[in-house]
Design an enzyme around this catalytic site. Structure first.
Site, PDB file in Angstrom:
ATOM      1  N   CYS A   1      84.607  13.064  68.295  1.00 28.32           N
ATOM      2  CA  CYS A   1      84.040  13.307  69.628  1.00 28.32           C
ATOM      3  C   CYS A   1      84.936  14.263  70.412  1.00 28.32           C
ATOM      4  CB  CYS A   1      83.912  11.986  70.370  1.00 28.32           C
ATOM      5  SG  CYS A   1      83.565  12.190  72.127  1.00 28.32           S
TER       6      CYS A   1
ATOM      7  N   CYS B   1      86.690  12.371  73.547  1.00 28.74           N
ATOM      8  CA  CYS B   1      87.611  11.235  73.462  1.00 28.74           C
ATOM      9  C   CYS B   1      89.069  11.701  73.689  1.00 28.74           C
ATOM     10  CB  CYS B   1      87.487  10.551  72.092  1.00 28.74           C
ATOM     11  SG  CYS B   1      86.158   9.327  71.995  1.00 28.74           S
TER      12      CYS B   1
ATOM     13  N   HIS C   1      84.563   5.655  74.326  1.00 30.07           N
ATOM     14  CA  HIS C   1      83.409   6.373  73.814  1.00 30.07           C
ATOM     15  C   HIS C   1      82.109   5.596  74.055  1.00 30.07           C
ATOM     16  CE1 HIS C   1      81.636   9.345  71.127  1.00 30.07           C
ATOM     17  NE2 HIS C   1      81.045   8.386  70.442  1.00 30.07           N
TER      18      HIS C   1
ATOM     19  N   ASN D   1      73.488  13.857  82.723  1.00 28.21           N
ATOM     20  CA  ASN D   1      72.375  13.674  81.803  1.00 28.21           C
ATOM     21  C   ASN D   1      72.760  12.530  80.885  1.00 28.21           C
ATOM     22  OD1 ASN D   1      70.832  15.901  82.691  1.00 28.21           O
ATOM     23  ND2 ASN D   1      72.036  17.295  81.418  1.00 28.21           N
TER      24      ASN D   1
ATOM     25  N   SER E   1      73.525  15.289  73.806  1.00 28.56           N
ATOM     26  CA  SER E   1      73.771  15.041  72.390  1.00 28.56           C
ATOM     27  C   SER E   1      75.080  14.282  72.200  1.00 28.56           C
ATOM     28  CB  SER E   1      73.834  16.369  71.632  1.00 28.56           C
ATOM     29  OG  SER E   1      74.761  17.219  72.256  1.00 28.56           O
TER      30      SER E   1
ATOM     31  N   HIS F   1      79.493  10.046  74.428  1.00 29.98           N
ATOM     32  CA  HIS F   1      80.642   9.705  75.279  1.00 29.98           C
ATOM     33  C   HIS F   1      80.238   9.863  76.750  1.00 29.98           C
ATOM     34  CE1 HIS F   1      85.180   9.345  75.546  1.00 29.98           C
ATOM     35  NE2 HIS F   1      84.766   9.403  76.799  1.00 29.98           N
TER      36      HIS F   1
ATOM     37  N   HIS G   1      79.701  10.874  80.221  1.00 26.71           N
ATOM     38  CA  HIS G   1      80.229  12.029  80.957  1.00 26.71           C
ATOM     39  C   HIS G   1      79.174  12.617  81.874  1.00 26.71           C
ATOM     40  CE1 HIS G   1      77.969  14.093  77.814  1.00 26.71           C
ATOM     41  NE2 HIS G   1      78.054  15.200  78.524  1.00 26.71           N
TER      42      HIS G   1
ATOM     43  N   GLN H   1      78.576  16.319  84.627  1.00 26.44           N
ATOM     44  CA  GLN H   1      78.902  17.736  84.714  1.00 26.44           C
ATOM     45  C   GLN H   1      78.996  18.171  86.169  1.00 26.44           C
ATOM     46  OE1 GLN H   1      76.920  20.485  82.027  1.00 26.44           O
ATOM     47  NE2 GLN H   1      75.729  18.809  81.130  1.00 26.44           N
TER      48      GLN H   1
ATOM     49  N   HIS I   1      72.932  12.370  99.475  1.00 20.25           N
ATOM     50  CA  HIS I   1      72.069  11.492  98.687  1.00 20.25           C
ATOM     51  C   HIS I   1      72.120  11.886  97.217  1.00 20.25           C
ATOM     52  CE1 HIS I   1      69.522  14.989  99.687  1.00 20.25           C
ATOM     53  NE2 HIS I   1      68.877  14.740  98.546  1.00 20.25           N
TER      54      HIS I   1
ATOM     55  N   HIS J   1      69.675  11.671  93.514  1.00 22.02           N
ATOM     56  CA  HIS J   1      68.398  11.370  92.875  1.00 22.02           C
ATOM     57  C   HIS J   1      68.659  10.847  91.471  1.00 22.02           C
ATOM     58  CE1 HIS J   1      66.083  13.668  95.915  1.00 22.02           C
ATOM     59  NE2 HIS J   1      67.064  14.548  95.863  1.00 22.02           N
TER      60      HIS J   1
HETATM   61  O1  LIG Z   1      75.298  21.279  79.115  1.00 16.90           O
HETATM   62  P1  LIG Z   1      74.701  20.478  77.972  1.00 16.90           P
HETATM   63  O2  LIG Z   1      74.972  19.004  78.101  1.00 16.90           O
HETATM   64  O3  LIG Z   1      75.058  21.048  76.625  1.00 16.90           O
HETATM   65  O4  LIG Z   1      73.126  20.693  78.093  1.00 16.90           O
HETATM   66  C1  LIG Z   1      72.238  19.847  78.775  1.00 16.90           C
HETATM   67  O5  LIG Z   1      72.390  19.941  80.185  1.00 16.90           O
HETATM   68  C2  LIG Z   1      72.141  21.219  80.746  1.00 16.90           C
HETATM   69  C3  LIG Z   1      72.204  21.074  82.266  1.00 16.90           C
HETATM   70  O6  LIG Z   1      71.234  20.160  82.755  1.00 16.90           O
HETATM   71  C4  LIG Z   1      70.782  21.796  80.311  1.00 16.90           C
HETATM   72  O7  LIG Z   1      70.699  23.146  80.718  1.00 16.90           O
HETATM   73  C5  LIG Z   1      70.602  21.719  78.797  1.00 16.90           C
HETATM   74  O8  LIG Z   1      69.294  22.119  78.451  1.00 16.90           O
HETATM   75  C6  LIG Z   1      70.855  20.282  78.347  1.00 16.90           C
HETATM   76  O9  LIG Z   1      70.684  20.166  76.950  1.00 16.90           O
END
Ligand SMILES: O=P(O)(O)O[C@H]1O[C@H](CO)[C@@H](O)[C@H](O)[C@H]1O
Ligand SMILES: O=P(O)(O)O[C@H]1O[C@H](CO)[C@@H](O)[C@H](O)[C@H]1O
Lengths: 343, 343
Positions: free
Chosen positions: B48, B51, B110, B148, B156, B159, B161, B163, B291, B293
């Site tokens: 990973c 990790c 993880h 996400n 994918s 772990h 996380h 962004q 806020h 979402h």
């Molecule tokens: O940045 P990652 O995790 O590789 O990618 C994921 O989040 C991004 C931001 O929402 C998107 O643009 C990608 O389509 C999604 O697969």
């Protein structure tokens, strides 16, 4: 200035922007070409609610239809009933949504999608779109004719079919496109999409297909990797305005486009597509040009799709592949369906 | 008037509408509760890239971090480079997008997502959100902090996380929410979301969780089946305004909400979530309330999601389950995580 940089493009139909990050994709394009198992579907499936002669959930039997067949959606999201009125405020706003929903079977065969239809069969589909629009635009302001293709697009039923949802109100997208096209017309005294089509035909770099009446481009502001916009090249605002020969050339270009789509990854290319006709209560509709959007989710192979998630949901759409590169790939795709090629 | 009818509700933050078709869902709610294989992830995976101690694609090694860890995204969608300028017209509008992208590891383990973190660990996540916002809001107008979660959301990497994508321009959603909140403030002389939060606390029917500083509701205009809106109950426009005790109560309510989410279908509930802070260059920001979402896609079980496809892409979002029913289901979900319950 650097090729390692991002930019944004504005969609003039909706006012939305898309973030383009070509540097995430600047290695030479080498998307896998996975030959997926075609899953050999039978031409007639006794359990399919859409096949000719079969009985549907509500007990009705489908006729032995030779080309297309339209019926009321057994689980319609819209009905003719008014909902109860609620007191509205600026924060809590609700309104009734009156309409109906239908299913259009494209052909009797369970296993042939649009690019696999014969020219006459494809013309029958176009003719059914026109016929549905004609009937329903007399009753409703907004007639959405669309197709969800492929399991990945929430379509659990492989029998080739589309839908019609018609209603009195303007949907969010129709309201937006109407507003932006109107404003453009007021400022330029010409229809946005007619002008746009001509600019793209001159520029050629985003052009995918062209005939006398129609043009297909990957729009400058495309959000989906292989998104296309199919635009009528004449002052035609809706299906009611369409001449027979324009319907004929439409059938041809839809056949061509969907064939190219299937050839990108040698698979039955999933997408949602749909028509944007002018709202039928418009008195003055010179600003509106009949067009269809194709939104296909695949990115790198038959099994790798673009996810419109976190950033996209909370900020705006994002893409890596440039629209110009996507158009180039589509242009280079054969006009002969991969299942019909003898190599 | 009939219960067999649809209606629309308007999102006052964006001006978009959603079509609600409760009759498609008016049988008693009986969503399957599938106990999915938890897929027993190890607490440390040598392959990973997130990790502690492991080496990433660019050759850098992660430290042995004890709580959270932030690094620059190795495949950032945004960079500090300006893109080449292009001549703009009303149809072809492009602008440079300058910014950066980072990854926030939520914890060294993880296999533990937000609802499985200890209170102090969850507080460390909130503190990292604040810290990132503080750093980046000095350089960029728009700081998008999001997560996400789950493969279904394009994630994918299991772990846990999130962004951060920060940039100079206002994204489409931020521009929209800023415009609508400003207009509301001008008309009512109070912040839209403070007023909305109080109305929902009174009404209770869409309430999911509440403490002194925060409220979670299924918004009146929710598009995703179990969508929620987490609103600060004070005049706080962004993370820089947040007091320590409000950060503490935020950690608690995020823990509670994500626990309830996992308990809906006894699975690790996928979603995209993200913060909407006021754009940092605003001089007057009384109209903006901090806020988040939460957009979770699941509909009827751990494996049945709502597809936002044809009609939704071409017209507007559509839902079957009413927001009130979704809130009721979430309220009834236990506050103890299903993996921790001894029954
Ligand atoms: O940045 P990652 O995790 O590789 O990618 C994921 O989040 C991004 C931001 O929402 C998107 O643009 C990608 O389509 C999604 O697969
Ligand atoms: O009507 P269908 O094919 O059952 O359902 C599909 O198309 C609809 C219209 O785009 C969507 O609302 C559904 O989420 C999707 O699964």
């Amino acid at each position: 200035m650097s090729s390692h940089s991002a930019f944004r493009r504005r969609n003039p139909l909706t006012g939305e922007w898309v973030l383009v990050s070509p540097h995430r994709n600047n290695r030479p394009w080498s998307g896998a070409v996975e030959e997926l198992p075609v899953g050999k579907l039978p031409s007639h499936d006794p359990n399919c609610p859409l096949c000719p002669g079969n009985t549907r959930a509500n007990g009705e039997s489908n006729p032995e239809y030779p080309t297309t067949f339209v019926f009321d959606n057994d689980f319609a999201a819209l009905t003719r009933n008014q909902s109860a009125e609620t007191p509205n405020t600026d924060l809590f706003t609700q309104e009734s949504a009156v309409g109906l929903a239908r299913v259009i079977c494209f052909a009797p065969d369970h296993n042939r999608s649009l690019p696999q239809l014969e020219p006459a069969e494809m013309f029958a589909v176009v003719d059914t779109w026109r016929d549905q629009y004609q009937q329903l635009s007399e009753q409703f302001n907004c007639v959405h004719i669309f197709e969800n293709k492929g399991e990945i697009m929430g379509c659990s039923q492989p029998h080739p079919h589309g839908q019609v949802w018609a209603h009195q109100h303007y949907s969010t997208e129709i309201e937006r496109e109407n507003r932006h096209q109107s404003e453009y017309f007021e400022q330029h005294n010409e229809a946005m999409l007619l002008e746009y089509a001509e600019r793209e035909i001159e520029a050629r770099e985003r052009l995918v297909a062209l005939n006398n009446d129609w043009v297909v481009v990957v729009p400058y502001w495309a959000k989906w990797p292989f998104e296309t916009l199919l635009i009528c090249r004449h002052a035609v605002a809706d299906f009611n305005d369409l001449k027979d020969e324009q319907a004929q050339s439409l059938a041809e270009i839809v056949s061509l486009l969907t064939t190219k789509y299937d050839n990108v990854f040698n698979c039955s290319f999933p997408y949602s597509m749909g028509w944007h006709n002018a709202p039928s209560d418009l008195v003055e509709k010179r600003h509106w040009v009949l067009h269809a959007h194709f939104y296909p989710p695949l990115l790198r192979s038959a099994s790798v799709k673009k996810h419109m998630v976190g950033y996209e949901m909370l900020a705006e759409s994002q893409r890596d592949l440039t629209p110009e590169l996507a158009a180039d790939i589509l242009r280079q795709c054969s006009e002969v369906h991969y299942l019909e090629r003898k190599e």
